[in-house]
Design an enzyme around this catalytic site. Structure first.
Site, PDB file in Angstrom:
ATOM      1  N   ASN A  68      -2.185  13.620  -1.352  1.00 29.19           N
ATOM      2  CA  ASN A  68      -3.197  14.191  -2.230  1.00 29.19           C
ATOM      3  C   ASN A  68      -4.462  14.574  -1.456  1.00 29.19           C
ATOM      4  O   ASN A  68      -4.575  14.334  -0.257  1.00 29.19           O
ATOM      5  CB  ASN A  68      -3.508  13.217  -3.368  1.00 29.19           C
ATOM      6  N   THR A 101      -4.756  -4.743   6.300  1.00 31.79           N
ATOM      7  CA  THR A 101      -4.818  -5.203   7.684  1.00 31.79           C
ATOM      8  C   THR A 101      -3.551  -5.920   8.123  1.00 31.79           C
ATOM      9  O   THR A 101      -3.404  -6.241   9.296  1.00 31.79           O
ATOM     10  CB  THR A 101      -6.019  -6.157   7.881  1.00 31.79           C
ATOM     11  N   LYS A 102      -2.638  -6.227   7.171  1.00 26.39           N
ATOM     12  CA  LYS A 102      -1.390  -6.943   7.442  1.00 26.39           C
ATOM     13  C   LYS A 102      -0.237  -6.192   6.803  1.00 26.39           C
ATOM     14  O   LYS A 102      -0.420  -5.434   5.842  1.00 26.39           O
ATOM     15  CB  LYS A 102      -1.396  -8.334   6.819  1.00 26.39           C
ATOM     16  N   ARG A 154      -4.945  -8.220  -0.561  1.00 24.96           N
ATOM     17  CA  ARG A 154      -4.239  -9.477  -0.811  1.00 24.96           C
ATOM     18  C   ARG A 154      -3.150  -9.228  -1.852  1.00 24.96           C
ATOM     19  O   ARG A 154      -3.285  -8.363  -2.710  1.00 24.96           O
ATOM     20  CB  ARG A 154      -5.195 -10.542  -1.331  1.00 24.96           C
ATOM     21  N   HIS A 157     -11.105   2.266  18.313  1.00 21.84           N
ATOM     22  CA  HIS A 157     -11.775   2.028  19.593  1.00 21.84           C
ATOM     23  C   HIS A 157     -11.829   0.539  19.883  1.00 21.84           C
ATOM     24  O   HIS A 157     -12.099  -0.273  18.999  1.00 21.84           O
ATOM     25  CB  HIS A 157     -13.203   2.585  19.563  1.00 21.84           C
TER      26      HIS A 157
END
Length: 191
Positions: A74, A155-156, A170, A104
């Site tokens: 989208n 992040t996981k 979560r 970075h």
């Protein structure tokens, strides 16, 4: 149809595309690789207004951007293939979502822009949904049929059929009809 890109068989910067792709004229491709990496679209892929595809400088051997059949991206989504990005078939990517396979490094006292890049391939499983404004960071696997809620920062890894929300993302629940995998989930998402 209003708002739906027209059919096209070519778009500047895309190496190969299957039949029936719809790409808005405002889709931009940013390449630093002199043609060493690949941007490949499957059949019937739709890229809406303002989508940005980025491929790296060729320093990362994983650098590529592959989008599977029947996937819809989208408006104003940002897809980084610098560290490798593979999006499975039938995936929905919401407006303003960002899939960031490079970043970075931060060690030392150099200005961040002068530090080397870090890379981590992102893989999105078949039938997953990445909600509006969600951010998926480098090295993450989003499982088949998983849902990433709007505005989440992932992040996981996300298991198949899981629904995750928040920043950091979560586990919220399993999609309806999904068998519970509570033991595995506690191990993966503890902390």
């Amino acid at each position: 149809m209003l708002g739906i890109p027209g059919l096209t068989s070519h778009h500047p910067g895309i190496d190969r595309m299957g039949a029936g792709c719809r790409i808005a004229a405002s889709v931009s491709v940013c390449r630093f690789d002199e043609g060493r990496s690949r941007i490949v679209l499957g059949e019937r892929v739709s890229l809406y207004e303002g989508v940005r595809l980025v491929i790296g400088d060729g320093l990362c051997p994983e650098a590529r951007l592959v989008i599977g059949d029947d996937t819809i991206v989208n408006v104003y989504a940002y897809l980084s293939g610098e560290g490798g990005l593979e999006i499975g078939p039938k995936v929905l990517i919401g407006p303003h979502a960002m899939l960031l396979s490079a970043g970075h490094r931060t060690e030392g006292n150099l200005p961040i822009r002068d530090n080397p890049l870090s890379y981590g391939a992102i893989r999105i499983g078949e039938g997953a949904w990445i909600g509006a404004g969600a951010i998926v960071l480098q090295g993450v696997l989003i499982g088949a049929g998983a849902v990433v809620g709007a505005g989440s920062v992932v992040t996981k890894d996300v298991p198949d059929e899981a629904v995750v929300v928040g920043s950091p993302a979560r586990f919220l629940r399993w999609r309806d009809g999904c068998r519970s995998r509570l033991t595995w989930l506690k191990r993966l998402w503890s902390g």
